[in-house]
Design an enzyme around this catalytic site. Structure first.
Site, PDB file in Angstrom:
ATOM      1  N   GLY A   1       0.826  -1.193   0.000  1.00  0.00           N
ATOM      2  CA  GLY A   1       0.000   0.000   0.000  1.00  0.00           C
ATOM      3  C   GLY A   1       0.864   1.248   0.000  1.00  0.00           C
ATOM      4  O   GLY A   1       2.060   1.202   0.302  1.00  0.00           O
ATOM      5  N   CYS A   2       0.247   2.370  -0.336  1.00  0.00           N
ATOM      6  CA  CYS A   2       1.008   3.611  -0.443  1.00  0.00           C
ATOM      7  C   CYS A   2       1.517   4.061   0.924  1.00  0.00           C
ATOM      8  O   CYS A   2       2.709   4.338   1.092  1.00  0.00           O
ATOM      9  CB  CYS A   2       0.164   4.695  -1.109  1.00  0.00           C
ATOM     10  SG  CYS A   2      -1.490   4.912  -0.409  1.00  0.00           S
TER      11      CYS A   2
END
Lengths: 341, 341, 341, 341
Positions: A146-147
């Protein structure tokens, strides 16, 4: 040439994948797949690619994709990949999933934060090259991080690996541009409201939190709780994560910077800075910039990481993983100097 | 106290009406009406009003509204008011319609740009106080002008009234913040796309064009074509209209400014500026700022008007009209100094 | 390898040149020159280039630069190049000047809009490849066009070349992001004021106007007046120019689009679109996107061009010119797909 | 009528004071004083006030100001008020200082963070009405709180007063719009850089930190360290402070919300929300909105406060203090409903 397929081609991480892969010398964009927008021209959905890529978005047939592609990027919302990766894997293709579906070692965590997992037996490697480079090279399926976890894990790994901080008071406060919310319009990204707003959300239970905790706990050798709160702010690209941690033993800023420089000395996409980073230094690039300051008196260290959420936080990292999987130079196609201003 | 009802209370022009009317000493907010959001608390839809107004949005019963309210604001999308104003008028209420439904003298124009008119016999006054002050005072129904027409008509009225410009080459290029697009999220106002974008739209046939043309033609005594093109830019509030017109006879900037100052000498909400206006001088206020420059050699005059699209371009002007209709000082409740920065 | 020097390396067009040239396979960045920032590390001034280019900004010695470089980019404010290009030309280097110093055929125009010219005898080619490709290949000195003129000339050239529009009513209304104002902070680019503002400036006499007029007049074979007004809006990158022109003979949108497609059929960086372009389709790229609509009834055509002011509007175009001058494929190093979002 | 003077009239807090005081029924703006801009028309510096206030900025004569004004607002940079307040106090005027000069009980703290204090003997009351209402009423000099401390103190006071949190792990991460940086252009507020940026600054030693610590320590009865880090984000107005604190005993969100509602039950400008606040709910108003969430498992509470930095964070609060000092209703002139959008 590596034949690449992208499932979920109408989204923003797909657009960023295409932007990058158009300049990748070893990749051929073999198929672009979408759902409600299947049948549309790519340039109708992503008008920036006019004259660069002449394609029609197709409805995916995963059986065929698995046989014809070398690598399949799932740039889909959560809960799509887990239903179709097993089919893809019946062919020869390898998979990089940009969604959360294969990020968790324990499918019960996935179930708690998302839904019951449809293919818990598929084995995936967590695609953070700075931690799992060798495993990624061998992986059939890579779960692209995920970012937020990308920024947070990279900013805390050296401290946790060296057991330098109190693990029960790890506070991470993150700020993200709106592109992280994806391509679907909603009230929270409606410009009249979002254009001047600072908005916290999912303050105690963001879905990216268990992901950070899983990886940092493995580094620590025991359970780490990340007190994580993200915010939406009126920029389009960029994530800044600010970790507030408490040192177990007094360390100076210089000592910690040395530690970080050593830890990331061979990393092509992690830049340790003398000053705290800002997002405008990394936009459009695959860099994660990290800087830190130490409040010697109080024992707090502030570790700040800046990434472009769509690049190192998603599609750039996916290409980095692909390069590793196909034994290419890790930076191939990723020479993307940041745009500033 | 004037009992005011607002139909369409979930939208942005309604929010702006409430913001203004909360400070209006002669108005009591009697009823707030909505459709899909009926039954919700006002503060759920417009959280800024917590502690300021404790109301539940209701489903409108136009018969009752017409009997109980003194003034009904239709802050609805186009095509709503025309169906219900006749019912409201059976009661004692007067009406200010912020939509386009009653702006056209000729219902065929409405039909061409919107739809077949449901109540073409209702007579309304065009609610631009600077042109129709006396008629507004007597009106039962006021058609509140569109945001672009407010800026454009005010910026060109003096030149056209005095027959100073070529009427076949009136070019107006306008720029608007995104709040003009209303409260419904869409791709064009999705922050990741709109936050860095400059976008023309409806370049030759915006719905506000026939409205400007109607009013400017009446001033000219003959048909005026307005070559009008609007643009969406990444601000939230504010419209800047830039009129490029060609003078029939040579005039200096000073001469034209004198003309404008004279024309608007008694107007409380039109400010003629020595320099070209910018939107950050009017935000949050009911002012229309106007400035101009003359290219003496080429004979072009550039006339620029700046308004807040939600205030002078919509709800502020509606309150100004209400004040006239109820014989109050025209500026009552409208002492709203601009916010800058 | 082409040895490239950049004078004025602390500015934004220099940063964009560096961003592009870092990916150019035939160019070696030989020297970066600055004035007040000479002696500073490049990465202190442009922190985005950390790990990408390790250089110290130097004070320029034009004699030496002219002898050692193959190409010298003047990314300087106006009035610098004209004093030093003659010295550079004593060496072997060729020159691309991104400032206005050599853009005018007639030095009296330069004097009127800027200052007395210090080297009026230096002959330069106007660096718009779409018009002067062959001359650029041979040029010793190329005058890189201004950002607005690039958009405006490209959007009007087909119509003027084919004598399709009234030349006395050419109105161009342009909107620019703030990066066009350069790297020096000022009140008009101060975020608290600029961040929500729409501001016209230089409404009748912008310095880019005589540049457009010079080039369009040459195309027309007679004097063309461009009624040009630019605006500053709260985006960082991007220019949108909206030309409002009046057709001498009735033409449909389809006919004009065909004409444009034909006119630019061999151009790698001009994209003719079916719909009006928006800046978010070109940011970070060297494209000029053009679209148009025709108001058949009134005879107005609206021609809209979108560019990234720092790329096709400055440094991308400069590299395009360099490629031509050194007989490279014109697109070398310029495969920069736009970032959207 | 209260005769009010404003020193430092060219800044943003002065502009906000004028905006508010123009609508204050009991105040007459008696004198506007500036330094480098003395002699200029107010409307040249703050063009939004055209037709609203016709004044020339004057050079201050503090002797005369002290004699003629009832209240003097110092809207000056730090280090100005401390040199002139003693002179003002020789007259009859009372003083509200919006700078930091009189905020510290201990002048050595001021010296450490700012400079040696020129008038350490002047006694001032810390102007946070929610904590010091009675003292403010009697004060000759009020030290108006900083923008960040206003949000942070209000968001933590109930927890600290009730001894509910660990005082050695109080982390506050704040985000501010750019107007907090003041009216002087600089690189960090230059729109091309700031317009897309997320930037931490003064991460361990911001000047507002000792101010928060002073007040929270008094509430706690012992020294509180606030681990404070602010960030600049691309909005113009608004501060959001996010406090991450650890509960000594398990409490639910509902219990804590009750505590906050009780604590602030009589406060006109503190709104306790069921959900976490966002800045777009308070812009232009004097509200401080507070919300919280509790991570029951980990014991962390996240307390978020949103204010408009120029209103409750500066000038609105100053007027609130003035109302108290002059025995007016505390909300007089402060009925400023937020603008959203």
């Amino acid at each position: 040439m590596i034949r690449a397929a992208i499932v979920g081609a109408s989204g923003y991480t797909a657009a960023e994948l295409i932007r990058i892969l158009l300049g990748h010398p070893e990749v051929e964009l073999a198929g672009l797949y979408a759902f409600t927008k299947a049948g549309q021209e790519l340039t109708r959905v992503h008008p920036q690619f006019k004259d660069l890529l002449d394609r029609t978005l197709e409805k995916p047939d995963y059986e065929i994709i698995g046989k014809s592609a070398d690598i399949v990027f799932f740039a889909t919302p959560h809960k799509v990949a887990m239903n179709h990766v097993p089919t893809v894997l019946r062919g020869k293709a390898r998979v990089i999933d940009l969604s959360a579906d294969y990020r968790f070692d324990d499918p019960r965590v996935y179930e708690q934060y998302y839904t019951k997992h449809a293919s818990p037996d598929v084995k995936a490697v967590y695609g953070l090259p700075e931690l799992y480079r060798e495993q990624i090279k061998q992986a059939r399926v890579v779960a692209n991080p995920g970012c937020y976890p990308t920024a947070v894990i990279l900013s805390l790994a050296p401290l946790i690996k060296h057991d330098l901080i109190e693990l029960d008071h790890v506070v991470v406060d993150a700020k993200s541009g709106t592109s992280g919310a994806g391509a679907s319009p909603s009230e929270r990204t409606h410009h009249p409201l979002a254009g001047t707003n600072i908005a916290p959300y999912a303050a105690i239970s963001h879905r990216h939190r268990p992901e950070m905790e899983q990886e940092l706990s493995k580094l620590a050798g025991r359970r780490v709780v990340v007190h994580f709160t993200p915010h939406l702010i009126p920029a389009v690209r960029g994530i800044l994560s600010t970790a507030h941690v408490f040192l177990k033993k007094a360390k100076t800023q210089a000592e910690l910077l040395d530690l970080y420089r050593e830890f990331y000395s061979r990393e092509p996409f992690v830049r340790i800075r003398d000053e705290l980073p800002q997002t405008n230094q990394v936009l459009g690039s695959n860099y994660c910039d990290i800087g830190l300051e130490v409040d010697f008196e109080s024992g707090r260290a502030v570790v700040v990481a800046a990434i472009d959420n769509l690049t190192k936080g998603a599609s750039g990292q996916a290409v980095q993983n692909m390069n590793l999987m196909f034994d290419l130079d890790e930076t191939t196609g990723l020479h993307l100097p940041p745009l500033r201003p």
